[in-house]
Design a protein around this motif. Structure first.
Motif, PDB file in Angstrom:
ATOM      1  N   GLU A   2      11.907  -1.540  14.699  1.00 13.50           N
ATOM      2  CA  GLU A   2      10.507  -1.361  14.307  1.00 13.50           C
ATOM      3  C   GLU A   2      10.465  -1.024  12.820  1.00 13.50           C
ATOM      4  N   PHE A   3       9.329  -1.343  12.201  1.00 16.78           N
ATOM      5  CA  PHE A   3       9.191  -1.120  10.755  1.00 16.78           C
ATOM      6  C   PHE A   3       7.936  -0.311  10.462  1.00 16.78           C
ATOM      7  N   VAL A   4       7.946   0.400   9.327  1.00 15.43           N
ATOM      8  CA  VAL A   4       6.689   0.975   8.837  1.00 15.43           C
ATOM      9  C   VAL A   4       6.254   0.131   7.631  1.00 15.43           C
ATOM     10  N   SER A   5       4.943  -0.009   7.482  1.00 15.10           N
ATOM     11  CA  SER A   5       4.414  -0.727   6.318  1.00 15.10           C
ATOM     12  C   SER A   5       4.224   0.277   5.199  1.00 15.10           C
ATOM     13  N   LEU A   6       4.787  -0.032   4.053  1.00 17.74           N
ATOM     14  CA  LEU A   6       4.662   0.862   2.900  1.00 17.74           C
ATOM     15  C   LEU A   6       3.391   0.524   2.117  1.00 17.74           C
ATOM     16  N   ASN A   7       2.944   1.478   1.282  1.00 18.09           N
ATOM     17  CA  ASN A   7       1.680   1.284   0.556  1.00 18.09           C
ATOM     18  C   ASN A   7       1.775   0.236  -0.559  1.00 18.09           C
ATOM     19  N   ASP A   8       2.998  -0.287  -0.805  1.00 23.67           N
ATOM     20  CA  ASP A   8       3.144  -1.342  -1.819  1.00 23.67           C
ATOM     21  C   ASP A   8       3.296  -2.725  -1.182  1.00 23.67           C
ATOM     22  N   GLY A   9       3.088  -2.790   0.136  1.00 16.58           N
ATOM     23  CA  GLY A   9       3.147  -4.088   0.817  1.00 16.58           C
ATOM     24  C   GLY A   9       4.505  -4.388   1.433  1.00 16.58           C
ATOM     25  N   ASN A  10       5.535  -3.575   1.114  1.00 17.32           N
ATOM     26  CA  ASN A  10       6.860  -3.809   1.700  1.00 17.32           C
ATOM     27  C   ASN A  10       6.967  -3.145   3.068  1.00 17.32           C
ATOM     28  N   LYS A  11       8.050  -3.494   3.788  1.00 16.41           N
ATOM     29  CA  LYS A  11       8.296  -2.911   5.115  1.00 16.41           C
ATOM     30  C   LYS A  11       9.640  -2.203   5.108  1.00 16.41           C
ATOM     31  N   SER A 133      10.745  -0.925  -3.870  1.00 14.98           N
ATOM     32  CA  SER A 133       9.834   0.207  -3.650  1.00 14.98           C
ATOM     33  C   SER A 133      10.382   1.454  -4.343  1.00 14.98           C
TER      34      SER A 133
END
Ligand code: NAP
Length: 284
Positions: A2-11, A133
């Motif tokens: 599973e991944f989290v979405s970062l606030n810069d668009g990356n995962k 990131s």
């Protein structure tokens, strides 16, 4: 994974592998084992003195057919490298040791020294595509708010001590206000307070057929927190990876929430003597 979405668009993978206090002589084998188990996110730092061994393991994995974009590599900038010019040099030195041409996540390791200069350098490296990131570590609420409000560049991640005895709920809310991902270090409190034998964690584990370690990681992930457990033993690496086939019920989440003591077990960043010590930790 599973991944989290970062606030810069990356995962970012929600589960990674940490190598703090892993002997440089053993680190290559450990990271190769972790990758063979399925870990793709690796967390190191200049201050762990094992970036070169992490780099050697990455090289083996890539030679074995793994694609660079499948990996998520984190390293950190130490206090003595804070400042714009120093940070650029420190980044190049870390990249050389890791053998990489881009880094997934670069963190300011501690909130001391010329962090604004470092942040400018890291923002530039991100714009140039050399880092995907950028983020921070050990930034409490006051430092996070200061950096966000004054630099204009919001960190993607803040990596902090977080485990059942120090849960950081108020700080977590501040991070949420800025869309900053919360990453836990010492998820197992490095074994302190006999955590693996804790009665609450063990009895919850029994219900699900899982160990206390798996319960802790699951509890953190269900709070939306990224985890990077460390182990030098492949069986434990496998155990720590096997946490995606169960979910803790709300009453179990609440029982773990009640274990919070709201106190660090490692390092109080508000203690002047400790701060002085860490700033000079690697002085000759
Ligand atoms: P941790 O993950 O809380 O605990 C590691 C300890 O737990 C080791 O003694 C390990 O022993 C043991 N362990 C691991 N899995 C286990 C299992 N399933 N059952 C029983 N024991 C188990 O501690 P940490 O290494 O301090 O934190 C994790 C990562 O966070 C670090 O490696 C590092 O990447 C990062 N970190 C960052 C900072 C920062 O300032 N940013 C500070 C500390 C850590 P064995 O190795 O013998 O299995």
């Amino acid at each position: 994974m599973e991944f989290v979405s970062l606030n810069d668009g990356n995962k970012m993978p929600v589960l990674g592998f940490g190598v703090f206090q892993v002997d440089p002589k053993e680190t290559q084998r450990c990271v190769e084992d972790a990758i063979s188990v399925g870990y793709r996110s690796i967390d190191t730092a200049k201050a762990y003195f094992n970036e070169e061994s992490v780099g050697a393991a990455i090289k083996t994995a890539l030679a074995g057919g793994l694609k660079r974009e499948e990996l998520f590599i984190t390293t950190k900038l130490w206090i003595s490298d804070a400042g714009e010019e120093r940070a650029l040099k420190a980044f190049d030195a870390s990249m050389k040791k890791l053998g990489l041409d881009y880094l997934d996540l670069y963190l300011i390791h501690q909130p001391y020294g010329d962090i604004y200069g470092a942040w400018r350098a890291m923002s530039r490296l991100k714009k140039e595509g050399r880092i995907r990131s950028i983020g921070v570590s050990n930034f409490y609420a006051d430092r996070i708010v200061d950096l966000c409000e004054n630099s204009g560049v919001i960190p993607a991640v803040n990596q902090l001590e977080c485990h059942p005895f120090y849960q950081r709920e108020a700080l977590k809310r501040t991070l949420e206000d800025y869309g900053i991902a919360f990453e836990s270090w010492a998820s197992f409190a490095e074994g302190k307070n006999d955590i693996f034998k804790n009665a609450v964690l063990s009895s919850i584990g029994e219900k699900y057929g899982k160990s206390s370690a798996q319960v802790i990681l699951r509890w953190l992930i269900q709070r939306g927190i990224v985890v990077i457990p460390k182990s030098v033993k492949i069986e434990r690496m496998k155990q720590n990876f096997d946490i995606f086939d169960f979910a803790l019920a709300p009453d179990d989440m609440a029982a773990i929430a009640a274990l919070d003591t709201d106190k660090t077990l490692f390092f109080d960043h508000a203690d002047p003597e400790r701060v002085k010590w860490i700033i000079h930790a690697f002085d000759k």
